[in-house]
Design an enzyme around this catalytic site. Structure first.
Site, mmCIF file in Angstrom:
data_model
loop_
_atom_site.group_PDB
_atom_site.id
_atom_site.type_symbol
_atom_site.label_atom_id
_atom_site.label_comp_id
_atom_site.label_asym_id
_atom_site.label_seq_id
_atom_site.Cartn_x
_atom_site.Cartn_y
_atom_site.Cartn_z
ATOM 1 N N ASN A 172 0.651 -1.301 0.053
ATOM 2 C CA ASN A 172 -0.020 -0.082 0.331
ATOM 3 C C ASN A 172 0.505 1.544 -0.498
ATOM 4 O O ASN A 172 0.113 1.998 0.821
ATOM 5 C CB ASN A 172 -0.787 -0.408 0.798
ATOM 6 N N ILE A 179 0.979 6.872 1.165
ATOM 7 C CA ILE A 179 0.646 6.368 1.024
ATOM 8 C C ILE A 179 -0.810 5.846 0.820
ATOM 9 O O ILE A 179 -1.710 6.804 0.972
ATOM 10 C CB ILE A 179 0.506 6.260 2.917
ATOM 11 N N CYS A 180 -1.384 4.167 0.811
ATOM 12 C CA CYS A 180 -2.871 4.730 0.369
ATOM 13 C C CYS A 180 -3.383 3.885 2.055
ATOM 14 O O CYS A 180 -2.692 2.606 1.701
ATOM 15 C CB CYS A 180 -2.745 3.303 -0.485
ATOM 16 N N LEU A 181 -4.562 4.879 2.938
ATOM 17 C CA LEU A 181 -4.741 4.369 4.079
ATOM 18 C C LEU A 181 -5.857 5.265 3.981
ATOM 19 O O LEU A 181 -5.820 6.278 3.649
ATOM 20 C CB LEU A 181 -3.842 4.759 4.449
ATOM 21 N N ASP B 31 -3.033 8.318 -5.319
ATOM 22 C CA ASP B 31 -3.903 8.702 -3.983
ATOM 23 C C ASP B 31 -4.374 10.049 -4.421
ATOM 24 O O ASP B 31 -5.190 10.625 -4.071
ATOM 25 C CB ASP B 31 -4.437 7.609 -3.269
#
Lengths: 244, 301
Positions: A172, A179-181, B31
């Site tokens: 992640n 960060i993919c959170l 993201d």
């Protein structure tokens, strides 16, 4: 911001820098005063902790002329205050985000979660450096991973941008360290402070979410070849000791 | 970061660049970029509708559905008999809380009801204690509480800090105030739900099949998460404020007749400090119009 910032003009004999982090925004006339730090300066009229009313008195007696300034012209909401002929001060007026970050910092210092440390950079409360230690008894054990957290004036209504500076190998975590959170994205809420953010990232290390891979190689290895995955993680741990 | 943002914009303009480089852009589309894009969309939306709009005649609602379903038009006619005006809230997922906020503050301003302020303050303190008991750190919610209480105090006229109705509208549109009050309500709602887990659990299971705590973390506490009857019940109970929700949708009765349904969310009586007072007090002074997915404020005639 509906707050006002003032700058005073006076002939300046001596420049000093006084950082007051916690004079809250002049939100419709209320100010609270929590803490300040002095740089290379001792002021006879200011103790190490000063309640606001006397500070107010100090303001009104010391400011010679006051000019309203547009907030955007004051990056970091500085205020110049002159005291008689002797002192001129730079006061950092804090916005709600800065005020909140000071409290985040205080909490992190007083009650630090295991394996986590973090602090704002010297002259910028909006930019933090942090270190997460790899949890014991996991492949991450012994690693010291550096991160940066960039906050905006929208904090805590918007999350900070968090990035690993250290090289990582994790399902992640993107190649650039971001960060993919979920709590750093659409599940963000002001209930998280810096300690909570770092704790969540720490637990993400050992508990990846393979459904939203940011590093497809790591994600594949994690589910298909745990032995090789663990070996790659150990490599990253060793690199974390030598990297600057 | 800078260059990344630029590449997102390029991507949006179209495939001007070669296919190869476009692929690279999409593999780099992380993201952060998605968040950035989401913020951009929100900003565009913000230009169209303020957090809280102006008061509009109910006819503006009819105009919206000019060529819409006959049932809806019929229902709007019925609405017109009882209600004079509508005030729209931005469709940003916070519209229930935002409508509630404005409607409540406006009511206090018009009624100059100091007793109601004192009553609600006592409930706010209960919420504060509940959050502390639940293990929330004070620093995470105290600013939101302080700001709401500050807003309440400004509504009573004749004080140095008093504000005009015009200022109230401006504050409701000022993100640094409006979002803080919305978040305050989210904290209060979350505390109430978690404090009465057994009561809310069946409703939450019906909605999302998650635990109560998880529901609060994912559907109550983040800004922009839409509200459901669970949120409304919890907020109404926590603050002891009744809320009427008028439903405008395409449903019709079996008998073929068209009628407007409403539901009154009445706070649990035991939690009301002045429950023994006349029941008149509990007639909702907040009326919201619900259309699937969105809440606005209604003004009765």
């Amino acid at each position: 911001m509906p707050c006002q910032h003032y700058i005073s003009a006076i002939s300046i004999l001596h420049w000093c820098r006084l950082t007051i982090f916690s004079v809250s925004p002049l939100r419709h006339g209320t100010i609270s005063f929590i803490k300040f730090s002095l740089h290379n300066l001792s002021l006879p009229f200011l103790g190490s902790s000063q309640s606001f009313p006397s500070f107010n008195l100090f303001l009104s007696s010391a400011v010679v002329s006051v000019l309203p300034l547009h907030p955007s012209s004051l990056s970091g909401c500085s205020v110049l205050i002159a005291y008689g002929e002797f002192w001129s001060l730079v006061v950092k007026m804090s916005t709600p985000s800065r005020k909140r970050l000071m409290r985040d910092f205080k909490r992190l210092q007083q009650d630090p979660p295991a394996g986590i440390s973090g602090a704002p950079q010297d002259n910028n409360i909006m930019l933090w450096n942090a270190v997460i230690f790899g949890p014991d008894d996991t492949p991450w054990d012994g690693g010291t991973f550096k991160l940066t957290l960039q906050f905006t004036e929208d904090y805590p209504n918007k999350p900070p941008t968090v990035r690993f500076v250290s090289r990582m190998f994790h399902p992640n975590i993107y190649a650039d360290g971001s960060i993919c959170l979920d709590i750093l994205q659409n599940q963000w809420s002001p209930i998280y402070d810096v300690a909570a953010i770092l704790t969540s990232i720490q637990s993400l290390l050992c508990d990846p979410n393979p459904n939203s891979p940011a590093n497809s190689e790591a994600a594949r290895m994690f589910s298909e070849n745990k032995r090789e995955y663990n070996r790659r993680v150990r490599e990253i741990v060793e690199q974390s000791w030598t990297a600057d | 970061m800078q260059s990344k943002e630029a590449s997102v914009e390029d991507g949006e303009i179209g495939p001007v660049t070669g296919a190869g480089s476009e692929m690279d852009e999409w593999t780099n589309f992380g993201d952060d970029d998605i968040m950035q894009q989401q913020y951009t969309i929100q900003a565009e939306e913000a230009k169209k509708v303020p957090f809280v709009g102006d008061k509009e005649a109910l006819s503006s609602l009819a105009a919206e559905y000019k060529s819409g379903s006959p049932i809806l038009l019929e229902k709007i006619k019925l609405l017109d008999e009882k209600y004079a005006a509508i005030r729209r809230a931005r469709g940003d997922g916070n519209c229930f809380f935002r409508s509630f906020m404005f409607s409540y503050l406006e009511h206090i301003m018009e009624s100059q009801d100091q007793a109601e302020i004192d009553r609600v303050k006592a409930n706010v303190e209960k919420s504060r204690k509940a959050l502390q008991t639940l293990g929330y750190a004070d620093l995470t919610f105290e600013d939101f509480f302080a700001l709401f209480l500050e807003q309440l105090e400004c509504l009573i006229q004749g004080k140095e800090t008093s504000i005009s109705h015009e200022e109230l509208v401006l504050r409701s549109r000022d993100q640094s105030i409006s979002d803080y009050v919305v978040m305050f309500f989210r904290f209060v709602t979350s505390a109430e739900i978690q404090n009465r887990t057994e009561f809310f659990e069946p409703f939450i299971l019906g909605l999302s099949n998650t635990t109560v705590e998880q529901f609060c973390k994912s559907s109550v506490e983040p800004m922009g998460e839409e509200s459901d009857h669970v949120h409304i019940t919890a907020l109404s109970d926590a603050l002891g404020i009744p809320i009427r929700v008028v439903y405008l949708d395409c449903s019709s009765c079996d008998t073929g007749g068209v009628s407007i349904n409403h539901h009154d969310f009445m706070p649990v009586a035991g939690d009301l400090p002045d429950a023994s007072c006349s029941s008149e007090k509990n007639i909702p002074f907040i009326t919201l119009l619900y259309r699937p997915g969105h809440y606005n404020i209604l003004y009765p005639k």
